[in-house]
Design a protein around this motif. Structure first.
Motif, PDB file in Angstrom:
ATOM      1  N   LYS A   1       0.831  -1.208   0.000  1.00  0.00           N
ATOM      2  CA  LYS A   1       0.000   0.000   0.000  1.00  0.00           C
ATOM      3  C   LYS A   1       0.864   1.256   0.000  1.00  0.00           C
ATOM      4  O   LYS A   1       0.626   2.192  -0.764  1.00  0.00           O
ATOM      5  CB  LYS A   1      -0.914   0.001   1.223  1.00  0.00           C
ATOM      6  CG  LYS A   1      -1.851   1.200   1.329  1.00  0.00           C
ATOM      7  CD  LYS A   1      -2.761   1.069   2.541  1.00  0.00           C
ATOM      8  CE  LYS A   1      -3.793   2.198   2.594  1.00  0.00           C
ATOM      9  NZ  LYS A   1      -3.189   3.509   2.808  1.00  0.00           N
ATOM     10  N   ASP A   2       1.902   1.240   0.841  1.00  0.00           N
ATOM     11  CA  ASP A   2       2.794   2.393   0.918  1.00  0.00           C
ATOM     12  C   ASP A   2       3.688   2.496  -0.309  1.00  0.00           C
ATOM     13  O   ASP A   2       3.860   3.583  -0.880  1.00  0.00           O
ATOM     14  CB  ASP A   2       3.658   2.298   2.180  1.00  0.00           C
ATOM     15  CG  ASP A   2       2.839   2.438   3.457  1.00  0.00           C
ATOM     16  OD1 ASP A   2       1.722   2.979   3.381  1.00  0.00           O
ATOM     17  OD2 ASP A   2       3.315   1.987   4.509  1.00  0.00           O
TER      18      ASP A   2
ATOM     19  N   GLY B   1       1.384   3.130  -3.460  1.00  0.00           N
ATOM     20  CA  GLY B   1       0.362   4.170  -3.330  1.00  0.00           C
ATOM     21  C   GLY B   1      -1.051   3.652  -3.513  1.00  0.00           C
ATOM     22  O   GLY B   1      -1.877   4.292  -4.173  1.00  0.00           O
ATOM     23  N   LEU B   2      -1.370   2.490  -2.935  1.00  0.00           N
ATOM     24  CA  LEU B   2      -2.679   1.886  -3.105  1.00  0.00           C
ATOM     25  C   LEU B   2      -3.707   2.527  -2.178  1.00  0.00           C
ATOM     26  O   LEU B   2      -3.368   2.991  -1.092  1.00  0.00           O
ATOM     27  CB  LEU B   2      -2.616   0.384  -2.816  1.00  0.00           C
ATOM     28  CG  LEU B   2      -1.567  -0.439  -3.581  1.00  0.00           C
ATOM     29  CD1 LEU B   2      -1.670  -1.905  -3.178  1.00  0.00           C
ATOM     30  CD2 LEU B   2      -1.758  -0.281  -5.094  1.00  0.00           C
ATOM     31  N   SER B   3      -4.957   2.516  -2.597  1.00  0.00           N
ATOM     32  CA  SER B   3      -6.048   2.946  -1.729  1.00  0.00           C
ATOM     33  C   SER B   3      -6.402   1.803  -0.773  1.00  0.00           C
ATOM     34  O   SER B   3      -5.940   0.668  -0.940  1.00  0.00           O
ATOM     35  CB  SER B   3      -7.278   3.299  -2.568  1.00  0.00           C
ATOM     36  OG  SER B   3      -7.799   2.135  -3.189  1.00  0.00           O
ATOM     37  N   ALA B   4      -7.241   2.103   0.224  1.00  0.00           N
ATOM     38  CA  ALA B   4      -7.661   1.058   1.162  1.00  0.00           C
ATOM     39  C   ALA B   4      -8.406  -0.054   0.432  1.00  0.00           C
ATOM     40  O   ALA B   4      -8.236  -1.244   0.743  1.00  0.00           O
ATOM     41  CB  ALA B   4      -8.547   1.665   2.253  1.00  0.00           C
TER      42      ALA B   4
ATOM     43  N   GLN C   1      -8.005  -0.942  -2.787  1.00  0.00           N
ATOM     44  CA  GLN C   1      -7.040  -1.698  -3.586  1.00  0.00           C
ATOM     45  C   GLN C   1      -6.238  -2.660  -2.718  1.00  0.00           C
ATOM     46  O   GLN C   1      -5.949  -3.790  -3.127  1.00  0.00           O
ATOM     47  CB  GLN C   1      -6.106  -0.742  -4.334  1.00  0.00           C
ATOM     48  CG  GLN C   1      -6.772  -0.013  -5.482  1.00  0.00           C
ATOM     49  CD  GLN C   1      -5.870   1.040  -6.106  1.00  0.00           C
ATOM     50  OE1 GLN C   1      -5.110   1.725  -5.397  1.00  0.00           O
ATOM     51  NE2 GLN C   1      -5.952   1.205  -7.409  1.00  0.00           N
ATOM     52  N   GLN C   2      -5.871  -2.215  -1.522  1.00  0.00           N
ATOM     53  CA  GLN C   2      -5.168  -3.101  -0.598  1.00  0.00           C
ATOM     54  C   GLN C   2      -6.045  -4.290  -0.225  1.00  0.00           C
ATOM     55  O   GLN C   2      -5.586  -5.441  -0.200  1.00  0.00           O
ATOM     56  CB  GLN C   2      -4.759  -2.345   0.669  1.00  0.00           C
ATOM     57  CG  GLN C   2      -4.021  -3.222   1.677  1.00  0.00           C
ATOM     58  CD  GLN C   2      -3.776  -2.504   2.992  1.00  0.00           C
ATOM     59  OE1 GLN C   2      -4.013  -1.298   3.113  1.00  0.00           O
ATOM     60  NE2 GLN C   2      -3.320  -3.230   3.990  1.00  0.00           N
TER      61      GLN C   2
ATOM     62  N   GLY D   1     -12.997   3.542   3.974  1.00  0.00           N
ATOM     63  CA  GLY D   1     -12.693   4.633   3.061  1.00  0.00           C
ATOM     64  C   GLY D   1     -13.776   5.698   3.044  1.00  0.00           C
ATOM     65  O   GLY D   1     -13.492   6.889   2.894  1.00  0.00           O
TER      66      GLY D   1
ATOM     67  N   SER E   1     -14.416   6.235   7.602  1.00  0.00           N
ATOM     68  CA  SER E   1     -13.279   6.230   8.543  1.00  0.00           C
ATOM     69  C   SER E   1     -13.633   5.470   9.823  1.00  0.00           C
ATOM     70  O   SER E   1     -13.214   5.842  10.919  1.00  0.00           O
ATOM     71  CB  SER E   1     -12.830   7.661   8.874  1.00  0.00           C
ATOM     72  OG  SER E   1     -12.383   8.323   7.717  1.00  0.00           O
TER      73      SER E   1
END
Length: 413
Positions: free
Chosen positions: A48-49, A52-55, A57-58, A371, A374
Motif C-alpha cells: 500500500k505504501d 500508493g494503493l487505496s484502502a 485496492q489493498q 474509506g 473512517s
C-alpha cells in the motif's frame, strides 16, 4: 521410483500408526499450501505504501487469492473424489510453486502483477478440498470429527506467513519469503508423492464430474453446511487477511505488532478447530455450532464499539477466534456425519468454496466502509447480525437434520 510403480491405495488394514501418518502428511500439506496462500496478506500495508494503493485496492490485493482458492475448491474436491489425495496433494503443491516464485521474483512491482500472481496463488487454497475427503476415508465415523479437525488445524499455515513474512522481507528483501516457501512446497510435493496412499477400500465414483456435481448440489447438507461455513471459516479468513490493516487503522499499531497479534488470533483458531471436531464427536455438531455462533455474535457486537484494545478488545477478538475455529471444525464434523462417502470431496469443495467466499467479501466491505466513513463499526455490526441469523438457522433446520441421522448413516453409506 516413478509414481506408476507405487500403489495408489494402501490395501493393508488401517492401523493407528498408518492413519496417523496419513493424517500428519495431509495436515502438513494443508499448512504449507495455506502458508503460500497467505503470503500477500502480511505485506498488504507495505505494498500500500510502496505502490500508493487505496484502502480498497489493498483489500482487493489480499482478497483475490481467497476468492480463487475458494471457487477452485469445487472442481478440486470433485477431482479428489475421482483421483484421490495421493495424486492431488503433490499436484496442487507443485502448481502453487509457480505463482509463489512469480510474485517473489518479478510480480511485486505493480498492482496489476500482484493481482495476476495473487489470482494463481489461489491454487494453494484449494488444498483444503483435497485433504477432507482423503482424511475422512482413513478414519471410522466416530473419530472423523476429531481427525478432520486436526487436519483443519493446517489453516495455521497462515500464522507461519504472519510470523515470518515481514521479518524475512525486512532482513533479506521481498523475494526471500516467496523463495523459501517455494522450496518447502517442492520438498513436500516429492515426499507426498512417495509416501501418501489413499485409504483401503476407496471407491472411485462413476459418471462425469458435471453429473456428480449436480447430484451434490441436490443434497440439502451441501447448502446448509455451506451457509454455516461461510460464517465460521469465512469469518476466520476475513480476520486473518484484514486484521493487520484493521489494527493499524483502529488502534495505530505498527505493521509488525499488528501481524503478531493476527498470528495470535490465527493460532487460537487453529488450536480450537480440532476441539470443535472432538466436541462434535461426543455431542452433536449442531449444539457446538450454536454455542460458537453465540460467542461470535457477542464478540462482534462488542467490537463494533471499538473498545480499548486492552483488555476488552483483546478479549473480544480472542473469543471470536476460539469460536470461529471450533465452529469450523464442527461444520466438517457435520459433513462427515451426513455426506455420502462417494460425495465427501464434492460436498467439501462446495462448502469450502462458501467458506472462502465468506472471507472474500468482508475485507472488501471493510475497506470500502473505512474509506467512506473512517470507521469499521458498521462492518462489525453486520457480522454480529449474520452470526445471529446463522445461530437461529442451526438451532432449527440443522438440528433437525442431525437428529434425523441414525448411527452408521451418512458418510458411512
Amino acid at each position: 521410483m516413478g509414481l506408476s510403480a507405487v500403489p495408489a491405495t494402501d490395501d493393508r488394514p488401517p492401523t493407528t500408526g498408518r492413519r496417523a501418518l496419513m493424517l500428519g502428511l495431509a495436515t502438513v500439506g494443508f499448512a504449507l499450501n495455506f502458508w503460500a496462500w497467505a503470503l500477500l496478506s502480511p505485506l498488504g500495508p507495505r505494498f500500500k505504501d510502496d505502490l500508493g494503493l487505496s484502502a480498497f485496492q489493498q483489500a482487493l490485493l489480499v482478497a483475490v487469492p481467497v476468492v480463487v482458492g475458494s471457487v477452485g475448491r469445487i472442481p478440486v474436491g470433485a477431482l479428489t473424489d475421482r483421483f484421490g489425495g495421493r495424486v492431488m496433494f503433490p499436484l496442487v503443491s507443485a502448481v502453487t510453486i509457480v505463482p509463489v516464485l512469480f510474485l517473489g521474483l518479478v510480480g511485486h512491482t505493480s498492482l496489476a502483477a500482484l493481482l495476476v500472481g495473487g489470482f494463481f496463488l489461489g491454487v494453494g487454497g484449494t488444498a483444503f478440498a483435497v485433504g477432507v475427503p482423503f482424511v475422512n476415508l482413513w478414519f471410522p465415523p466416530e473419530r472423523r470429527g476429531l481427525a478432520i479437525g486436526i487436519f483443519g488445524a493446517g489453516m495455521g499455515g497462515t500464522a507461519i506467513s504472519a510470523l515470518t513474512t515481514v521479518k524475512l522481507v525486512e532482513r533479506w528483501g521481498v523475494a526471500t519469503p516467496f523463495v523459501v516457501t517455494a522450496v518447502v512446497l517442492a520438498v513436500y510435493a516429492v515426499v507426498a508423492a512417495v509416501l501418501l496412499r489413499d485409504a483401503p477400500g476407496r471407491t472411485v465414483p462413476t459418471g462425469s464430474v458435471a453429473a456428480r456435481m449436480l447430484a451434490t448440489a441436490r443434497l440439502p447438507l451441501t447448502w446448509q453446511a455451506s451457509a454455516l461455513y461461510a460464517v465460521a471459516f469465512g469469518g476466520f479468513v476475513a480476520f486473518s487477511v484484514y486484521l493487520p490493516a484493521y489494527l493499524g487503522a483502529a488502534y495505530g499499531l505498527t505493521q509488525a505488532d499488528a501481524a503478531n497479534r493476527m498470528a495470535g488470533f490465527v493460532l487460537l483458531a487453529v488450536v480450537m478447530r480440532p476441539v470443535g471436531g472432538w466436541l462434535s464427536d461426543r455431542s452433536d455438531p449442531a449444539r457446538v455450532l450454536v454455542a460458537c455462533l453465540a460467542v461470535v455474535t457477542a464478540g462482534a457486537a462488542v467490537q463494533a464499539f471499538t473498545p480499548g484494545l486492552v483488555p476488552l478488545g483483546t478479549i473480544a477478538f480472542l473469543a471470536m477466534a476460539a469460536a470461529l475455529g471450533a465452529g469450523s471444525g464442527a461444520v466438517f464434523a457435520l459433513v462427515a456425519l451426513l455426506a455420502p462417502a462417494d460425495k465427501v470431496g464434492s460436498v467439501t469443495g462446495v462448502v469450502g468454496a462458501a467458506g472462502g467466499l465468506g472471507g472474500f467479501v468482508p475485507p472488501l466491505v471493510m475497506g470500502a466502509l473505512y474509506g467512506a466513513l473512517s470507521s469499521y463499526a458498521l462492518g462489525l455490526a453486520a457480522l454480529a447480525v449474520v452470526a445471529l441469523a446463522a445461530l437461529l438457522f442451526t438451532a432449527t433446520a440443522v438440528r433437525r437434520a442431525v437428529r434425523a441421522a441414525t448411527p452408521g448413516e451418512g458418510a458411512t453409506t
